[in-house]
Scaffold this active site. Structure first.
Site, mmCIF file in Angstrom:
data_model
loop_
_atom_site.group_PDB
_atom_site.id
_atom_site.type_symbol
_atom_site.label_atom_id
_atom_site.label_comp_id
_atom_site.label_asym_id
_atom_site.label_seq_id
_atom_site.Cartn_x
_atom_site.Cartn_y
_atom_site.Cartn_z
ATOM 1 N N ALA A 52 -6.528 5.429 -0.088
ATOM 2 C CA ALA A 52 -5.978 6.728 0.281
ATOM 3 C C ALA A 52 -6.532 7.074 1.662
ATOM 4 C CB ALA A 52 -6.371 7.781 -0.743
ATOM 5 N N VAL A 53 -5.823 6.642 2.682
ATOM 6 C CA VAL A 53 -6.280 6.835 4.057
ATOM 7 C C VAL A 53 -5.418 7.911 4.709
ATOM 8 C CG1 VAL A 53 -6.643 5.681 6.288
ATOM 9 C CG2 VAL A 53 -7.069 4.441 4.153
ATOM 10 N N GLY A 74 13.302 -2.703 -6.318
ATOM 11 C CA GLY A 74 14.447 -2.601 -5.417
ATOM 12 C C GLY A 74 15.310 -3.855 -5.371
ATOM 13 N N GLU A 78 2.706 -7.406 1.930
ATOM 14 C CA GLU A 78 3.669 -7.707 0.859
ATOM 15 C C GLU A 78 4.355 -9.056 1.122
ATOM 16 O OE1 GLU A 78 6.134 -4.589 -1.290
ATOM 17 O OE2 GLU A 78 7.630 -5.473 0.046
HETATM 18 C C1 UD2 Z 1 5.762 -0.649 0.311
HETATM 19 C C2 UD2 Z 1 4.876 -1.250 -0.740
HETATM 20 C C3 UD2 Z 1 3.452 -1.226 -0.239
HETATM 21 C C4 UD2 Z 1 3.357 -2.032 1.041
HETATM 22 C C5 UD2 Z 1 4.346 -1.473 2.066
HETATM 23 C C6 UD2 Z 1 4.510 -2.389 3.257
HETATM 24 C C7 UD2 Z 1 5.545 -0.978 -3.061
HETATM 25 C C8 UD2 Z 1 5.948 0.006 -4.077
HETATM 26 N N1 UD2 Z 1 5.063 -0.447 -1.944
HETATM 27 O O1 UD2 Z 1 5.342 0.710 0.254
HETATM 28 O O2 UD2 Z 1 2.562 -1.734 -1.194
HETATM 29 O O3 UD2 Z 1 3.594 -3.389 0.752
HETATM 30 O O4 UD2 Z 1 5.651 -1.346 1.549
HETATM 31 O O5 UD2 Z 1 3.365 -2.626 3.898
HETATM 32 O O6 UD2 Z 1 5.615 -2.151 -3.287
HETATM 33 N N2 UD2 Z 1 -1.665 3.923 2.865
HETATM 34 C C9 UD2 Z 1 -2.598 4.924 3.156
HETATM 35 N N3 UD2 Z 1 -2.400 5.686 4.264
HETATM 36 C C10 UD2 Z 1 -1.335 5.529 5.103
HETATM 37 C C11 UD2 Z 1 -0.401 4.539 4.808
HETATM 38 C C12 UD2 Z 1 -0.583 3.737 3.674
HETATM 39 O O7 UD2 Z 1 -3.570 5.103 2.438
HETATM 40 O O8 UD2 Z 1 -1.224 6.284 6.088
HETATM 41 C C13 UD2 Z 1 -1.891 3.069 1.686
HETATM 42 C C14 UD2 Z 1 -1.611 3.809 0.380
HETATM 43 O O9 UD2 Z 1 -2.437 3.284 -0.632
HETATM 44 C C15 UD2 Z 1 -0.166 3.481 0.109
HETATM 45 C C16 UD2 Z 1 -0.108 2.027 0.575
HETATM 46 O O10 UD2 Z 1 -0.998 1.958 1.710
HETATM 47 O O11 UD2 Z 1 0.134 3.637 -1.260
HETATM 48 C C17 UD2 Z 1 1.263 1.500 0.974
HETATM 49 O O12 UD2 Z 1 1.814 2.265 2.042
HETATM 50 P P1 UD2 Z 1 3.171 3.075 1.874
HETATM 51 O O13 UD2 Z 1 3.145 3.658 0.518
HETATM 52 O O14 UD2 Z 1 3.374 3.972 3.001
HETATM 53 O O15 UD2 Z 1 4.233 1.946 1.948
HETATM 54 P P2 UD2 Z 1 5.628 1.916 1.148
HETATM 55 O O16 UD2 Z 1 5.804 3.063 0.233
HETATM 56 O O17 UD2 Z 1 6.725 1.683 2.118
#
Ligand code: UD2
Length: 355
Positions: free
Chosen positions: A74-75, A236, A304
């Site tokens: 959680a950043v 997805g 990923e």
């Molecule tokens: C997808 C993937 C994620 C990652 C990303 C591409 C799923 C459901 N989610 O999510 O795992 O592979 O694509 O890189 O498969 N985070 C922070 N602070 C930030 C940004 C990210 O803490 O400012 C952490 C946090 O734990 C978050 C994770 O990184 O849950 C993934 O980032 P995201 O949720 O923004 O990425 P998302 O939803 O596109």
């Protein structure tokens, strides 16, 4: 009095065995699905609701007194998701088992207090260090209160098979990580921190799951998910043809998957297994990611993409269906009988450091 006592005993035993077999077969038939793929071509189970018997599995793993851990990052503004994540984990994630949550954040002061499940309490233990604060969640069993160290507790009889008192013990550790002004880097560097953590804790836990924080638990996530190397099918793409999967397609990246290659498209947001297997995975993905970065290559979906490459070469021993990481904005398809864990809908522009 029976005329042939030996025969009577044999007949009784045989009838009991037949009855047991019938009962077992009956249960087995109850644990199958024909509308979904429940076995991969390399013979790994694909876990869907209706393909397993939760009580049986729990009883098997209870006998082994297993310890499960989970990481969550959680950043920046993503700390806003922690409360729901932790509180719903308390309700659904390995209920009745020892769980150790590791929270990685650049804002340790924002880690919220967590509402515990009935019968559980949060005990501060004063073990905090500047970069590592801890708290204990302990069940009401008196014996466990004797020792606050889980490692000690494990060695004492309070966590032995015969005792229920430690079954709900859980621990939370907060670790500081640097902030970043690129979400891609935050997401990708998770492998590095996971590798370090796992190498430190190899002896302490049996299994680990690495989960996205912007998600909530809605249903049971338990022992059915345990395996050597565990991957979750991405919600997805699971109905799509392989040619549509968003693998990294440039051969210059170490995450490359060629046309016609690949099995499922897996989520970066949830994976796990034994600590040894997750250590290998994190180490490989991290070194491939870093080697790519030195050549100014960033895979299409960062870690990923590397995870998908890893799972293509090293097949997971258990595959979890998209029930284990759904997305709130998606309507539930008929084959999804339960959503266990789901990503919340979010406004990327408002929460990420860059778009
Ligand atoms: C997808 C993937 C994620 C990652 C990303 C591409 C799923 C459901 N989610 O999510 O795992 O592979 O694509 O890189 O498969 N985070 C922070 N602070 C930030 C940004 C990210 O803490 O400012 C952490 C946090 O734990 C978050 C994770 O990184 O849950 C993934 O980032 P995201 O949720 O923004 O990425 P998302 O939803 O596109």
């Amino acid at each position: 009095m029976a005329l042939f006592p030996g025969r009577t005993v044999t007949v009784t035993l045989l009838s009991a065995m037949v009855l047991l077999l019938l009962t077992y077969n009956y249960n087995t038939q109850n644990c199958s699905r024909t509308d979904v793929v429940s076995l991969s071509p390399w013979l790994a189970p694909v876990v869907w609701e209706g393909t397993f018997e939760p009580l049986l599995l729990d009883s098997v793993f209870k006998l082994q007194n297993i310890s499960v851990s989970a990481t969550v990052f959680a950043v920046g503004k993503y700390t806003m998701f922690l409360k729901d994540f932790l509180e719903t984990a308390e309700q659904h994630f390995f209920v009745g088992f020892s769980v150790h949550m590791y929270v990685f954040t650049d804002r340790p002061e924002d880690v919220p207090s967590v509402k515990m499940a009935p019968g559980r309490q949060l005990l501060p233990n004063g073990l905090g260090a500047p970069t590592e604060a801890r708290a204990w969640w302990i069940g009401t069993g008196e014996q466990c209160l004797v020792s606050r160290w889980w490692s000690l507790c494990r060695n004492f009889s309070c966590c032995s098979r015969s005792s229920n008192s430690c079954q709900s013990l859980a621990e939370l550790t907060v670790r500081a990580v640097p902030s970043s002004d690129r979400w891609q880097q935050i997401s990708a560097r998770r492998m590095e921190f996971i590798q370090t953590l796992v190498e430190e804790k190899l002896q302490e836990h049996d299994f680990i799951f690495c989960l996205d924080v912007d998600s909530k638990f809605h249903g049971r996530w338990g022992t059915e998910s345990l395996g050597g190397l565990v991957a979750v099918v991405h919600p997805g793409y699971y109905r799509d043809d392989r040619s549509k999967f968003p693998y990294e397609r440039r051969p210059e990246s170490r995450a490359y998957i060629g046309p016609g290659e690949g099995d499922f498209y897996y989520c970066g947001g949830a994976f796990g297994g034994t600590l040894r297997e997750v250590q290998r995975l994190a180490k490989t993905c991290r070194s491939n990611f870093e080697a790519d970065a030195e050549e100014k290559v960033e895979a299409a979906w960062q870690e990923e993409s590397h995870l998908n490459r890893y799972m293509w070469v090293n097949k997971p021993s258990k595959v979890l269906s998209p029930e284990y990481l759904w997305q709130d904005f998606k309507e539930k398809n008929p084959e999804i009988h339960i959503v266990r864990f789901s990503g919340v809908a979010k406004n990327y522009a408002a929460i990420r450091p860059n778009v």
